[in-house]
Design a protein around this motif. Structure first.
Motif, PDB file in Angstrom:
ATOM      1  N   ALA A 301       0.824  -1.214   0.000  1.00 35.48           N
ATOM      2  CA  ALA A 301       0.000   0.000   0.000  1.00 35.48           C
ATOM      3  C   ALA A 301       0.856   1.262   0.000  1.00 35.48           C
ATOM      4  O   ALA A 301       1.931   1.309   0.608  1.00 35.48           O
ATOM      5  CB  ALA A 301      -0.919  -0.001   1.219  1.00 35.48           C
ATOM      6  N   ARG A 302       0.340   2.295  -0.652  1.00 39.74           N
ATOM      7  CA  ARG A 302       0.999   3.599  -0.659  1.00 39.74           C
ATOM      8  C   ARG A 302       0.049   4.750  -0.360  1.00 39.74           C
ATOM      9  O   ARG A 302       0.490   5.864  -0.078  1.00 39.74           O
ATOM     10  CB  ARG A 302       1.682   3.847  -2.007  1.00 39.74           C
ATOM     11  N   GLY A 303      -1.255   4.520  -0.431  1.00 39.32           N
ATOM     12  CA  GLY A 303      -2.211   5.596  -0.190  1.00 39.32           C
ATOM     13  C   GLY A 303      -2.234   6.010   1.273  1.00 39.32           C
ATOM     14  O   GLY A 303      -2.086   5.179   2.176  1.00 39.32           O
ATOM     15  N   ILE A 327       7.487   3.059   3.938  1.00 41.71           N
ATOM     16  CA  ILE A 327       6.862   3.628   2.731  1.00 41.71           C
ATOM     17  C   ILE A 327       7.051   5.140   2.707  1.00 41.71           C
ATOM     18  O   ILE A 327       7.400   5.726   1.683  1.00 41.71           O
ATOM     19  CB  ILE A 327       5.349   3.294   2.685  1.00 41.71           C
ATOM     20  N   ALA A 328       6.839   5.780   3.860  1.00 41.13           N
ATOM     21  CA  ALA A 328       7.033   7.229   3.947  1.00 41.13           C
ATOM     22  C   ALA A 328       8.484   7.602   3.663  1.00 41.13           C
ATOM     23  O   ALA A 328       8.767   8.621   3.024  1.00 41.13           O
ATOM     24  CB  ALA A 328       6.610   7.730   5.324  1.00 41.13           C
ATOM     25  N   ASN A 329       9.412   6.766   4.119  1.00 41.45           N
ATOM     26  CA  ASN A 329      10.833   7.042   3.892  1.00 41.45           C
ATOM     27  C   ASN A 329      11.204   7.008   2.407  1.00 41.45           C
ATOM     28  O   ASN A 329      12.203   7.590   2.010  1.00 41.45           O
ATOM     29  CB  ASN A 329      11.697   6.023   4.636  1.00 41.45           C
ATOM     30  N   MET A 335      13.749   9.996   1.145  1.00 47.42           N
ATOM     31  CA  MET A 335      14.683   8.970   0.695  1.00 47.42           C
ATOM     32  C   MET A 335      16.058   9.566   0.421  1.00 47.42           C
ATOM     33  O   MET A 335      17.088   9.037   0.852  1.00 47.42           O
ATOM     34  CB  MET A 335      14.151   8.312  -0.570  1.00 47.42           C
ATOM     35  N   THR A 336      16.081  10.685  -0.286  1.00 53.48           N
ATOM     36  CA  THR A 336      17.350  11.306  -0.654  1.00 53.48           C
ATOM     37  C   THR A 336      18.145  11.710   0.579  1.00 53.48           C
ATOM     38  O   THR A 336      19.357  11.460   0.669  1.00 53.48           O
ATOM     39  CB  THR A 336      17.097  12.538  -1.539  1.00 53.48           C
ATOM     40  N   ASN A 371       7.709  15.110  -2.671  1.00 51.46           N
ATOM     41  CA  ASN A 371       6.825  14.699  -1.577  1.00 51.46           C
ATOM     42  C   ASN A 371       6.202  13.326  -1.764  1.00 51.46           C
ATOM     43  O   ASN A 371       5.356  12.922  -0.967  1.00 51.46           O
ATOM     44  CB  ASN A 371       5.717  15.735  -1.385  1.00 51.46           C
ATOM     45  N   ALA A 372       6.579  12.601  -2.818  1.00 51.31           N
ATOM     46  CA  ALA A 372       5.947  11.297  -3.047  1.00 51.31           C
ATOM     47  C   ALA A 372       6.749  10.527  -4.089  1.00 51.31           C
ATOM     48  O   ALA A 372       7.742  11.017  -4.637  1.00 51.31           O
ATOM     49  CB  ALA A 372       4.504  11.478  -3.525  1.00 51.31           C
ATOM     50  N   HIS A 373       6.291   9.318  -4.363  1.00 57.76           N
ATOM     51  CA  HIS A 373       6.824   8.556  -5.481  1.00 57.76           C
ATOM     52  C   HIS A 373       6.312   9.178  -6.787  1.00 57.76           C
ATOM     53  O   HIS A 373       5.324   9.906  -6.801  1.00 57.76           O
ATOM     54  CB  HIS A 373       6.340   7.101  -5.426  1.00 57.76           C
ATOM     55  N   ALA A 374       6.987   8.858  -7.873  1.00 57.31           N
ATOM     56  CA  ALA A 374       6.511   9.316  -9.172  1.00 57.31           C
ATOM     57  C   ALA A 374       5.222   8.592  -9.532  1.00 57.31           C
ATOM     58  O   ALA A 374       5.180   7.365  -9.570  1.00 57.31           O
ATOM     59  CB  ALA A 374       7.560   9.066 -10.245  1.00 57.31           C
TER      60      ALA A 374
END
Length: 517
Positions: A301-303, A327-329, A335-336, A371-374
Motif C-alpha cells: 500500500a501507498r495511499g 513507505i514514507a521514507n 529517501m534522498t 513529496n511522493a513517489h513518481a
C-alpha cells in the motif's frame, strides 16, 4: 443494533450424557450459556436482545425473567418449541426487520475480544451479511465455507473443496434484505440454518466471512470442559501468526504496472499459504475502510488512508512488512536525505522549494517531485537548461508539490535491481524501455554498454539503503560508470519483480515467515 439468540432446542445429547441442566443453563466459565451471551451483547451496546426458548424447560424462562430485571438493555423473550434453528430464527425475525442485527445459537463459545472486533467490522461494512468462521473444526457435521481472496463468501458446503478454508461458526451478522430470503425458505418448506445460508448465496446477497481464531459448540458433556479451557486462554494463544493479511497496491500507485504488482502479491500469498498460514489479500481501500482481523501484514500500500490504518495496526503490536514508516521514507525527499546521510552512493543532489527559481548549480539534471513517489510521467523530468528546470518547478508548484529533488545526470549504464533483505535473493538487469519502464525515461541513458561492476558492492549498498529506509522488500535503479563505480539514483518499496516474479516470491514468503509473529 439488535442481538438475537436461538435457544429453543431440546439439548438431547447433553441430557442423554447425564447433564441435568437445560442446555441454555449449562455453565461455562461459571456462567449459564444464555446469560453469558446476553451479557456480552449488552456490553456491545445492544439496543435490544431477543431470545427464543422452548416450553419444555420453564426454568430457562424463569432464569431470564430474573436476569431481565438486572439488565439496562431491553430483553424480549419468545417461548416456543420449534423443529429447527431456522424455524426459531423465523419466530424472531419480526423483531429484527428494522436494521442490522446479530444472531447466534445459544451454545456458541468465542472470545469476547474477537467478537467485539467482528461487530465493529460489520457495523462499518456495506455487506448484506458477515458470517463468523473459523479454521478450527470440532463439529460432527461442519458446514464448510468457500471464499475468494477477499473473504467474499462463494458457497456453503457439507464437504470441503479447495476453496473451503473455514467452517461456519454459528454467528450471523445480517441485514433486513436477508429476511426476505428467510421468508422464501419458509415458504419453500426448507429447514436448517445451512439451507438458509445457501439460499442467501443463491439470491446474490453479498456475504463476507470474518475469521475467528476458534469457535466451539457445546453439544456433548465433554464439550463443557473444552469450553472452560478455551475461555481461560488468550484469543491468540497457539494461533499467533496464523492469520496473515496482504494489502495490494492501488492502481493509481502502479502506473503501467497494475497487473505486475497484483501478480507478485498474490503469488507471495500463495507461498505463505502453503506453509499453513491463513492468508487473505485485500486492496488499499478495504484496509482503510473496514477492520480485517490479522496477526501479521505484508503490504504494498501507498495511499495515505491505507497507511494511516496500517500505522494504527502497528501501534497494537502487529508487525507490518514493508512498514508504513518505510513507505514514507521512500518518498523522494525523505529517501534522498536518508541515503545521503547513510553514505549510500548517490548523485550530486540539491533539494529546492518549488516556489523559488533555480540558479543552475547542477546541469544537466533530473527534476523529481519531492513529496511522493513518481505517479505520472511529469513527476520525473530530464532537463538540460535552467529555463527547463524552472518550468518544471513551476508545474510542480501549480500541482501543490512543495519541494523538488534535483539529481545530477550521470552518464553510464542504467541498471535495475530487486532485493529481499536478510535472504539470498538479489537480481539485477539492464532494462528494456519497451518492457520494464513506467514512463520511458530510460531512453535518456541509451543502450547499456556492459560496464563491469561489483555485484557484491551493489548488494551491500542496496541492503544498506534497505536498512536505512526500513524496506526489506525493495527495488531500485543505479547508474554504472565506465570505471565500474555506481550511484543509486532511485529506491522503491516493494517493486513488481516482473522479470523474476517466480524466483522472488518464495524469498519474500521466507522473509515474512522468518519474522516473529
Amino acid at each position: 443494533m439488535k442481538f438475537a439468540i436461538i435457544s429453543a432446542g431440546e439439548g438431547s445429547r447433553l441430557t442423554q450424557e447425564g447433564v441435568a441442566a437445560p442446555k441454555p443453563l449449562v455453565k461455562v466459565g461459571g456462567v449459564p450459556l444464555i446469560e453469558r451471551l446476553i451479557r456480552i451483547f449488552a456490553r456491545q451496546g445492544a439496543s435490544e436482545i431477543v431470545v427464543i426458548v422452548n416450553d419444555i424447560y420453564p426454568q430457562t424462562k424463569r432464569h431470564l425473567d430474573v436476569l431481565r430485571d438486572e439488565l439496562s438493555v431491553p430483553l424480549r423473550i419468545v417461548v416456543k418449541t420449534t423443529p429447527s434453528s431456522m424455524h426459531s430464527f423465523w419466530e424472531l425475525s419480526s423483531f429484527l426487520s428494522e436494521d442490522k442485527f446479530c444472531l447466534t445459537t445459544v451454545d456458541t463459545i468465542f472470545h469476547e475480544e474477537e467478537f467485539t472486533q467482528y461487530i465493529k467490522a460489520f457495523l462499518s461494512s456495506d455487506v448484506d451479511g458477515m458470517m463468523a468462521v473459523t479454521d478450527y473444526v470440532d463439529d460432527e457435521k461442519p458446514l464448510y465455507v468457500s471464499t475468494d481472496n477477499q473473504l467474499a463468501i462463494t458457497g456453503f458446503h457439507d464437504t470441503p473443496d479447495s476453496a473451503c478454508r473455514y467452517v461456519s461458526g454459528g454467528i450471523y451478522c445480517l441485514t433486513p434484505p436477508c429476511l426476505r430470503t428467510l421468508r422464501h425458505c419458509m415458504e419453500e418448506g426448507m429447514s436448517r440454518m445451512r439451507n438458509f445460508q445457501r439460499q442467501l448465496v443463491a439470491d446474490g446477497l453479498r456475504l463476507r466471512a470474518y475469521p475467528f481464531s476458534k469457535i466451539l459448540d457445546v453439544d456433548h458433556a465433554s464439550d463443557i470442559a473444552k469450553a472452560n479451557e478455551f475461555l481461560s486462554m488468550h484469543p491468540t494463544d497457539g494461533k499467533r501468526g496464523k492469520r496473515v493479511l496482504g494489502v495490494a497496491r492501488g492502481s493509481e500507485y502502479s502506473p503501467n504496472h497494475e497487473t505486475n504488482d497484483a501478480a507478485i502479491i498474490n503469488l507471495v500469498a500463495e507461498h505463505v499459504r502453503k506453509q499453513g498460514f491463513d492468508v487473505t489479500v485485500c486492496n488499499e481501500k478495504e484496509i482503510a475502510t473496514q477492520p480485517i482481523p490479522t496477526d501479521f501484514v505484508f503490504s504494498m500500500a501507498r495511499g495515505e488512508s491505507a497507511l494511516k490504518r496500517l500505522r494504527e495496526l502497528e501501534q497494537t503490536g502487529i508487525r507490518i512488512v514493508n512498514s508504513p514508516m518505510g513507505i514514507a521514507n521512500c518518498a523522494r525527499e525523505a529517501m534522498t536525505r536518508k541515503l545521503l546521510a547513510a553514505g549510500v552512493p548517490h548523485p550530486e543532489t540539491v533539494i529546492v522549494s518549488t516556489h523559488e527559481r533555480y540558479s543552475g548549480a547542477i546541469l544537466p539534471c533530473w527534476v523529481k517531485r519531492g513529496n511522493a513517489h513518481a505517479m505520472v510521467k511529469e513527476d520525473v523530468v530530464y532537463a538540460e537548461s535552467v529555463g527547463h528546470v524552472n518550468r518544471v518547478l513551476s508545474d510542480f508548484h501549480s500541482r501543490g508539490i512543495p519541494t523538488a529533488v534535483i539529481n545530477k545526470h550521470l552518464e553510464g549504464d542504467l541498471v535495475k535491481f530487486y532485493g529481499v533483505r536478510d535472504t539470498d535473493f538479489f537480481y539485477w538487469f539492464y532494462p528494456d524501455v519497451r518492457q520494464h519502464s513506467k514512463f520511458g525515461l530510460e531512453i535518456v541513458n541509451g543502450e547499456a554498454k556492459g560496464y563491469r561492476f561489483s555485484r557484491q558492492a551493489l548488494v551491500n549498498a542496496a541492503n544498506l539503503a534497505s536498512k536505512e529506509l526500513d524496506v526489506p522488500i525493495y527495488g531500485g535503479d543505479c547508474i554504472v560508470a565506465p570505471d565500474g563505480s555506481f550511484s543509486i539514483i532511485d529506491f522503491n518499496d516493494w517493486p513488481s519483480f516482473a522479470r523474476c516474479r517466480e524466483e522472488a516470491a518464495p524469498y519474500i514468503a521466507k522473509l515474512i515467515m522468518n519474522y516473529e509473529f
